[in-house]
Design a protein around this motif. Sequence first.
Motif, PDB file in Angstrom:
ATOM      1  N   ILE A 117     -11.890 -34.093 -52.491  1.00 18.99           N
ATOM      2  CA  ILE A 117     -13.005 -33.592 -53.314  1.00 18.99           C
ATOM      3  C   ILE A 117     -13.146 -34.467 -54.567  1.00 18.99           C
ATOM      4  N   LEU A 118     -12.001 -34.814 -55.135  1.00 23.21           N
ATOM      5  CA  LEU A 118     -12.009 -35.680 -56.312  1.00 23.21           C
ATOM      6  C   LEU A 118     -12.586 -37.053 -55.979  1.00 23.21           C
ATOM      7  N   TYR A 119     -12.225 -37.601 -54.817  1.00 26.93           N
ATOM      8  CA  TYR A 119     -12.759 -38.892 -54.396  1.00 26.93           C
ATOM      9  C   TYR A 119     -14.278 -38.839 -54.230  1.00 26.93           C
ATOM     10  N   VAL A 120     -14.786 -37.730 -53.709  1.00 24.37           N
ATOM     11  CA  VAL A 120     -16.234 -37.580 -53.565  1.00 24.37           C
ATOM     12  C   VAL A 120     -16.892 -37.612 -54.935  1.00 24.37           C
ATOM     13  N   GLN A 121     -16.284 -36.937 -55.890  1.00 20.45           N
ATOM     14  CA  GLN A 121     -16.870 -36.873 -57.231  1.00 20.45           C
ATOM     15  C   GLN A 121     -16.939 -38.234 -57.910  1.00 20.45           C
ATOM     16  N   VAL A 122     -15.951 -39.080 -57.628  1.00 16.38           N
ATOM     17  CA  VAL A 122     -15.939 -40.392 -58.290  1.00 16.38           C
ATOM     18  C   VAL A 122     -16.524 -41.493 -57.394  1.00 16.38           C
ATOM     19  N   GLY A 123     -17.096 -41.098 -56.260  1.00 17.75           N
ATOM     20  CA  GLY A 123     -17.788 -42.049 -55.409  1.00 17.75           C
ATOM     21  C   GLY A 123     -16.905 -42.936 -54.556  1.00 17.75           C
ATOM     22  N   ARG A 124     -15.673 -42.486 -54.285  1.00 17.95           N
ATOM     23  CA  ARG A 124     -14.762 -43.305 -53.478  1.00 17.95           C
ATOM     24  C   ARG A 124     -14.734 -42.775 -52.032  1.00 17.95           C
ATOM     25  N   HIS A 125     -15.861 -42.758 -51.414  1.00 17.22           N
ATOM     26  CA  HIS A 125     -15.989 -42.181 -50.070  1.00 17.22           C
ATOM     27  C   HIS A 125     -15.183 -42.948 -49.028  1.00 17.22           C
ATOM     28  N   ALA A 126     -14.976 -44.226 -49.249  1.00 17.18           N
ATOM     29  CA  ALA A 126     -14.216 -45.031 -48.283  1.00 17.18           C
ATOM     30  C   ALA A 126     -12.751 -44.621 -48.233  1.00 17.18           C
ATOM     31  N   HIS A 127     -12.275 -43.897 -49.270  1.00 16.51           N
ATOM     32  CA  HIS A 127     -10.870 -43.498 -49.336  1.00 16.51           C
ATOM     33  C   HIS A 127     -10.639 -42.078 -48.816  1.00 16.51           C
ATOM     34  N   LEU A 128     -11.671 -41.427 -48.319  1.00 21.18           N
ATOM     35  CA  LEU A 128     -11.513 -40.051 -47.862  1.00 21.18           C
ATOM     36  C   LEU A 128     -10.569 -39.966 -46.664  1.00 21.18           C
ATOM     37  N   ILE A 129      -9.667 -38.987 -46.707  1.00 22.83           N
ATOM     38  CA  ILE A 129      -8.772 -38.725 -45.585  1.00 22.83           C
ATOM     39  C   ILE A 129      -9.471 -37.822 -44.573  1.00 22.83           C
ATOM     40  N   ASN A 130     -10.085 -36.753 -45.068  1.00 21.56           N
ATOM     41  CA  ASN A 130     -10.830 -35.827 -44.209  1.00 21.56           C
ATOM     42  C   ASN A 130     -12.268 -36.329 -44.041  1.00 21.56           C
ATOM     43  N   SER A 131     -12.378 -37.534 -43.543  1.00 24.94           N
ATOM     44  CA  SER A 131     -13.676 -38.198 -43.495  1.00 24.94           C
ATOM     45  C   SER A 131     -14.651 -37.538 -42.530  1.00 24.94           C
ATOM     46  N   ASP A 132     -14.127 -36.719 -41.615  1.00 21.82           N
ATOM     47  CA  ASP A 132     -15.015 -36.026 -40.674  1.00 21.82           C
ATOM     48  C   ASP A 132     -15.603 -34.750 -41.275  1.00 21.82           C
ATOM     49  N   GLN A 133     -15.245 -34.453 -42.535  1.00 26.49           N
ATOM     50  CA  GLN A 133     -15.722 -33.236 -43.196  1.00 26.49           C
ATOM     51  C   GLN A 133     -16.486 -33.561 -44.485  1.00 26.49           C
ATOM     52  N   GLN A 134     -17.210 -34.667 -44.478  1.00 21.91           N
ATOM     53  CA  GLN A 134     -17.858 -35.124 -45.710  1.00 21.91           C
ATOM     54  C   GLN A 134     -18.885 -34.128 -46.234  1.00 21.91           C
ATOM     55  N   ASP A 135     -19.624 -33.483 -45.353  1.00 23.12           N
ATOM     56  CA  ASP A 135     -20.632 -32.517 -45.816  1.00 23.12           C
ATOM     57  C   ASP A 135     -19.983 -31.359 -46.560  1.00 23.12           C
ATOM     58  N   VAL A 136     -18.876 -30.837 -46.025  1.00 24.92           N
ATOM     59  CA  VAL A 136     -18.166 -29.735 -46.685  1.00 24.92           C
ATOM     60  C   VAL A 136     -17.593 -30.197 -48.015  1.00 24.92           C
ATOM     61  N   LEU A 137     -17.031 -31.383 -48.026  1.00 25.14           N
ATOM     62  CA  LEU A 137     -16.466 -31.928 -49.262  1.00 25.14           C
ATOM     63  C   LEU A 137     -17.550 -32.108 -50.321  1.00 25.14           C
ATOM     64  N   GLN A 138     -18.695 -32.592 -49.909  1.00 26.38           N
ATOM     65  CA  GLN A 138     -19.813 -32.782 -50.838  1.00 26.38           C
ATOM     66  C   GLN A 138     -20.201 -31.451 -51.483  1.00 26.38           C
ATOM     67  N   GLY A 139     -20.255 -30.393 -50.682  1.00 21.99           N
ATOM     68  CA  GLY A 139     -20.620 -29.090 -51.216  1.00 21.99           C
ATOM     69  C   GLY A 139     -19.584 -28.561 -52.188  1.00 21.99           C
ATOM     70  N   GLN A 140     -18.306 -28.721 -51.859  1.00 21.18           N
ATOM     71  CA  GLN A 140     -17.264 -28.212 -52.749  1.00 21.18           C
ATOM     72  C   GLN A 140     -17.140 -29.067 -54.010  1.00 21.18           C
ATOM     73  N   ALA A 141     -17.504 -30.321 -53.925  1.00 28.13           N
ATOM     74  CA  ALA A 141     -17.445 -31.194 -55.100  1.00 28.13           C
ATOM     75  C   ALA A 141     -18.406 -30.743 -56.191  1.00 28.13           C
ATOM     76  N   LEU A 142     -19.418 -29.950 -55.815  1.00 21.33           N
ATOM     77  CA  LEU A 142     -20.400 -29.471 -56.790  1.00 21.33           C
ATOM     78  C   LEU A 142     -19.882 -28.318 -57.642  1.00 21.33           C
ATOM     79  N   VAL A 143     -18.831 -27.631 -57.158  1.00 17.86           N
ATOM     80  CA  VAL A 143     -18.372 -26.425 -57.861  1.00 17.86           C
ATOM     81  C   VAL A 143     -16.989 -26.576 -58.493  1.00 17.86           C
ATOM     82  N   TRP A 144     -16.380 -27.724 -58.301  1.00 17.86           N
ATOM     83  CA  TRP A 144     -15.079 -27.992 -58.935  1.00 17.86           C
ATOM     84  C   TRP A 144     -15.259 -29.074 -60.002  1.00 17.86           C
ATOM     85  N   THR A 145     -14.511 -28.934 -61.104  1.00 17.42           N
ATOM     86  CA  THR A 145     -14.490 -30.003 -62.107  1.00 17.42           C
ATOM     87  C   THR A 145     -13.299 -30.909 -61.824  1.00 17.42           C
ATOM     88  N   LYS A 146     -13.350 -32.105 -62.349  1.00 15.49           N
ATOM     89  CA  LYS A 146     -12.230 -33.031 -62.173  1.00 15.49           C
ATOM     90  C   LYS A 146     -10.950 -32.436 -62.746  1.00 15.49           C
TER      91      LYS A 146
END
Length: 326
Positions: free
Chosen positions: A260-289
């Motif tokens: 989620i933190l990687y999504v927030q800082v734009g490091r999508h290439a480093h995602l481990i759960n890369s098959d769940q990007q849509d879910v991560l994007q949604g949760q990134a909107l409600v969590w702060t760093k």
Amino acid sequence: MTWTHFSQQPRAAELLYHSLRNERLAHAYLLAGPKGAGKKQMALHLAKSLFCQEREADACGACVTCRRIEGGNHPDVLFITPDGASIKIDQIRALQKEMAMRAVESQHKVYIIEHVDKMTTQAANSLLKFLEEPPAGVLALLLTEHSHAMLPTILSRCQIVQFSPLSADSIAKELRAEGVLAGMAQVASHITTNVEEAKVLSQSESFAQLRNLVIQLVHECKQRNSSALFTIHDLLQKSDKIKEELPLFLDLLILWLRDILYVQVGRHAHLINSDQQDVLQGQALVWTKAELLHGIDLVMETKNRIERNANAQLALERLVLQIQEG
């Protein structure tokens, strides 16, 4: 399999291959490195390469000799593993007796000792004497994950071949080649450096279920109600093995929060759960760093508490409440 297949451990493979090809093998090698790094596979390949009927300084893996070595049925290749918790002196004495006999099918005899660091003191001293005066044509291949636990005098009698931990990318690639879905392969490869363990994990139904519970829990933690506590309760009631699976659950939780933190800082290439990007994007909107970093610290602290035998339910409930407090 040939020497070129050991691309994950190129230095070790190159050293052993060139020593064999140039007829400059030492009498004893210590293959040292983490679990799952390929030590046993390379030891077996070296033994096969000495005896293979089809290739010189390499092994075809298909001839009768290679298959017998792979199956532990070659008279000139002896395997020793711990008898219970340790390797005992009687095992080393039997080894010495066997290695002193004339080779049955060639000029070589090989012995492979797994977990050599688990020898009793008497066994270690007996092996040391054997290493100091090895019979002609005998090759020792000693395998360990803990070279620091061995007698310095034994280390000094061996050429040490160091194995590196396998990279997550190489493990994920091997898993995908085995037919594991890319997303699960990626996650499993970041949980363990052992290929076999990663295969078991990625193909396990409980592994997928635990990841789904992580996703659900992270969502519920931001709802500021008791649903997250109910999820924890359901988790603990899930199976008899849940206490064994809690470290894995918490590791998955750390990886998810980090993604989620990687999504927030734009490091999508480093995602481990890369098959769940849509879910991560949604949760990134409600969590702060700050919440994510604090959450990761809390999960690590909870994992340490559980490893020190803290009550699992209380530790997890405390984790949820502390995350919700922010």
